[in-house]
Write a protein that holds these residues in place. Sequence first.
Motif, PDB file in Angstrom:
ATOM      1  N   ASP A  59       0.817  -1.216   0.000  1.00  0.00           N
ATOM      2  CA  ASP A  59       0.000   0.000   0.000  1.00  0.00           C
ATOM      3  C   ASP A  59       0.848   1.261   0.000  1.00  0.00           C
ATOM      4  OD1 ASP A  59       1.044  -0.068   2.531  1.00  0.00           O
ATOM      5  OD2 ASP A  59      -0.852   0.169   3.589  1.00  0.00           O
ATOM      6  N   ARG A  60       2.163   1.106  -0.158  1.00  0.00           N
ATOM      7  CA  ARG A  60       3.056   2.264  -0.221  1.00  0.00           C
ATOM      8  C   ARG A  60       4.254   1.917  -1.091  1.00  0.00           C
ATOM      9  NH1 ARG A  60       3.649   2.710   5.719  1.00  0.00           N
ATOM     10  NH2 ARG A  60       1.656   1.662   5.447  1.00  0.00           N
ATOM     11  N   HIS A  61       5.001   2.952  -1.481  1.00  0.00           N
ATOM     12  CA  HIS A  61       6.196   2.711  -2.289  1.00  0.00           C
ATOM     13  C   HIS A  61       7.368   2.421  -1.364  1.00  0.00           C
ATOM     14  CE1 HIS A  61       8.829   2.890  -5.785  1.00  0.00           C
ATOM     15  NE2 HIS A  61       9.698   3.462  -4.983  1.00  0.00           N
ATOM     16  N   VAL A  62       7.942   1.229  -1.512  1.00  0.00           N
ATOM     17  CA  VAL A  62       9.144   0.852  -0.772  1.00  0.00           C
ATOM     18  C   VAL A  62      10.332   0.965  -1.723  1.00  0.00           C
ATOM     19  CG1 VAL A  62      10.345  -1.006   0.444  1.00  0.00           C
ATOM     20  CG2 VAL A  62       7.873  -0.726   0.725  1.00  0.00           C
ATOM     21  N   PRO A  63      11.302   1.844  -1.457  1.00  0.00           N
ATOM     22  CA  PRO A  63      12.469   1.946  -2.330  1.00  0.00           C
ATOM     23  C   PRO A  63      13.236   0.623  -2.374  1.00  0.00           C
ATOM     24  CG  PRO A  63      12.343   3.839  -0.861  1.00  0.00           C
ATOM     25  CD  PRO A  63      11.328   2.846  -0.381  1.00  0.00           C
ATOM     26  N   VAL A  64      13.565   0.154  -3.580  1.00  0.00           N
ATOM     27  CA  VAL A  64      14.220  -1.141  -3.761  1.00  0.00           C
ATOM     28  C   VAL A  64      15.581  -0.945  -4.412  1.00  0.00           C
ATOM     29  CG1 VAL A  64      14.132  -3.372  -4.945  1.00  0.00           C
ATOM     30  CG2 VAL A  64      12.053  -2.417  -3.910  1.00  0.00           C
ATOM     31  N   LEU A  65      16.621  -1.444  -3.739  1.00  0.00           N
ATOM     32  CA  LEU A  65      17.972  -1.493  -4.294  1.00  0.00           C
ATOM     33  C   LEU A  65      18.265  -2.949  -4.625  1.00  0.00           C
ATOM     34  CD1 LEU A  65      20.812  -0.433  -4.956  1.00  0.00           C
ATOM     35  CD2 LEU A  65      21.376  -0.658  -2.524  1.00  0.00           C
ATOM     36  N   MET A  66      18.409  -3.260  -5.910  1.00  0.00           N
ATOM     37  CA  MET A  66      18.684  -4.634  -6.323  1.00  0.00           C
ATOM     38  C   MET A  66      20.179  -4.912  -6.290  1.00  0.00           C
ATOM     39  SD  MET A  66      16.126  -5.752  -9.410  1.00  0.00           S
ATOM     40  CE  MET A  66      14.425  -6.179  -9.047  1.00  0.00           C
ATOM     41  N   LEU A  67      20.524  -6.084  -5.754  1.00  0.00           N
ATOM     42  CA  LEU A  67      21.904  -6.568  -5.745  1.00  0.00           C
ATOM     43  C   LEU A  67      21.994  -7.771  -6.666  1.00  0.00           C
ATOM     44  CD1 LEU A  67      22.874  -6.628  -1.956  1.00  0.00           C
ATOM     45  CD2 LEU A  67      23.331  -4.830  -3.623  1.00  0.00           C
ATOM     46  N   THR A  68      22.994  -7.786  -7.541  1.00  0.00           N
ATOM     47  CA  THR A  68      23.130  -8.928  -8.440  1.00  0.00           C
ATOM     48  C   THR A  68      24.520  -8.967  -9.055  1.00  0.00           C
ATOM     49  OG1 THR A  68      22.231 -10.002 -10.418  1.00  0.00           O
ATOM     50  CG2 THR A  68      22.242  -7.602 -10.372  1.00  0.00           C
ATOM     51  N   ALA A  69      24.918 -10.151  -9.462  1.00  0.00           N
ATOM     52  CA  ALA A  69      26.169 -10.308 -10.205  1.00  0.00           C
ATOM     53  C   ALA A  69      25.948 -10.101 -11.697  1.00  0.00           C
ATOM     54  CB  ALA A  69      26.757 -11.697  -9.951  1.00  0.00           C
ATOM     55  N   ARG A  70      24.682  -9.965 -12.102  1.00  0.00           N
ATOM     56  CA  ARG A  70      24.363  -9.783 -13.522  1.00  0.00           C
ATOM     57  C   ARG A  70      24.540  -8.305 -13.882  1.00  0.00           C
ATOM     58  NH1 ARG A  70      18.402 -12.598 -12.986  1.00  0.00           N
ATOM     59  NH2 ARG A  70      19.054 -14.391 -11.732  1.00  0.00           N
ATOM     60  N   ASP A  71      25.537  -8.025 -14.728  1.00  0.00           N
ATOM     61  CA  ASP A  71      25.855  -6.622 -15.008  1.00  0.00           C
ATOM     62  C   ASP A  71      25.546  -6.197 -16.436  1.00  0.00           C
ATOM     63  OD1 ASP A  71      27.800  -8.075 -16.259  1.00  0.00           O
ATOM     64  OD2 ASP A  71      29.507  -6.971 -15.438  1.00  0.00           O
ATOM     65  N   ALA A  72      24.886  -7.057 -17.208  1.00  0.00           N
ATOM     66  CA  ALA A  72      24.542  -6.687 -18.574  1.00  0.00           C
ATOM     67  C   ALA A  72      23.446  -5.632 -18.575  1.00  0.00           C
ATOM     68  CB  ALA A  72      24.094  -7.918 -19.364  1.00  0.00           C
ATOM     69  N   LEU A  73      23.420  -4.811 -19.605  1.00  0.00           N
ATOM     70  CA  LEU A  73      22.423  -3.751 -19.708  1.00  0.00           C
ATOM     71  C   LEU A  73      21.010  -4.324 -19.692  1.00  0.00           C
ATOM     72  CD1 LEU A  73      21.554  -0.826 -20.149  1.00  0.00           C
ATOM     73  CD2 LEU A  73      21.897  -1.171 -22.614  1.00  0.00           C
ATOM     74  N   ASP A  74      20.796  -5.424 -20.405  1.00  0.00           N
ATOM     75  CA  ASP A  74      19.457  -6.017 -20.448  1.00  0.00           C
ATOM     76  C   ASP A  74      19.005  -6.438 -19.049  1.00  0.00           C
ATOM     77  OD1 ASP A  74      19.254  -5.620 -23.138  1.00  0.00           O
ATOM     78  OD2 ASP A  74      19.749  -7.681 -23.709  1.00  0.00           O
TER      79      ASP A  74
END
Length: 227
Positions: free
Chosen positions: A71-86
């Motif tokens: 019911d609200r916007h939660v800021p999301v920081l994604m962590l990943t080893a995938r570094d391709a633009l796609d």
Amino acid sequence: MRILVIEDNRLLRDNLQALLSAHGFHASFAADGRSGLQMALIEPPDVLVLDLGLPGLDGLQVCQRLRAESDRHVPVLMLTARDALDDRLLGFRSGADDYLVKPFAGEELVARCLALSQRHRAGQPHVLCIGSLRIDRRSHEVQRQGRRIELHQTSFDILLALAEAWPRTLTRSELVQRLWGDTPPDSDPLRTHLYLLRQLLDKPFARPMLKTVHGVGFRLESDEGIA
């Protein structure tokens, strides 16, 4: 700041726990997508740090469901080893606010979390209004029905927390965390501060705004329509 980390790598979770605690943040952790999503929906954090490669639900699915169900916007920081633009574009299309590629520097993660939390607040008004209640975040001035209410700092912090959460109910543990972080007093000062807040916020008026939700916590109720 409350940060929820959904990460299945135990060593990385331990490192993030030490890093975030050292910066004074309250961090909660989940090791799989399903439990992490439930934690984020039940008690939305200020920032969600989300790994992509998770058991149960992967990070993209977690982010998509969070955007659909919260019911609200939660800021999301994604962590990943995938570094391709796609991969980055797919993350943003799934609802991510920011993207950090592994391996990363701890200080950069902290800086990005701070930036996300501030960006999330950037569009919020300095003055919060609930019914006749008016709270100015900058000046700490509080008015109800045009009458100024003088509050001590702790009472103001409680009122502001409840107003920012409105109309949601805040649990006792959420209020204690907001006021004292991970080092709450041995006594129970919250009861005293809530009593003092009620005396100033509600007693002079016909209708109380500070409500106790038994077995859950506390919330504000609008006095809209009360003269």
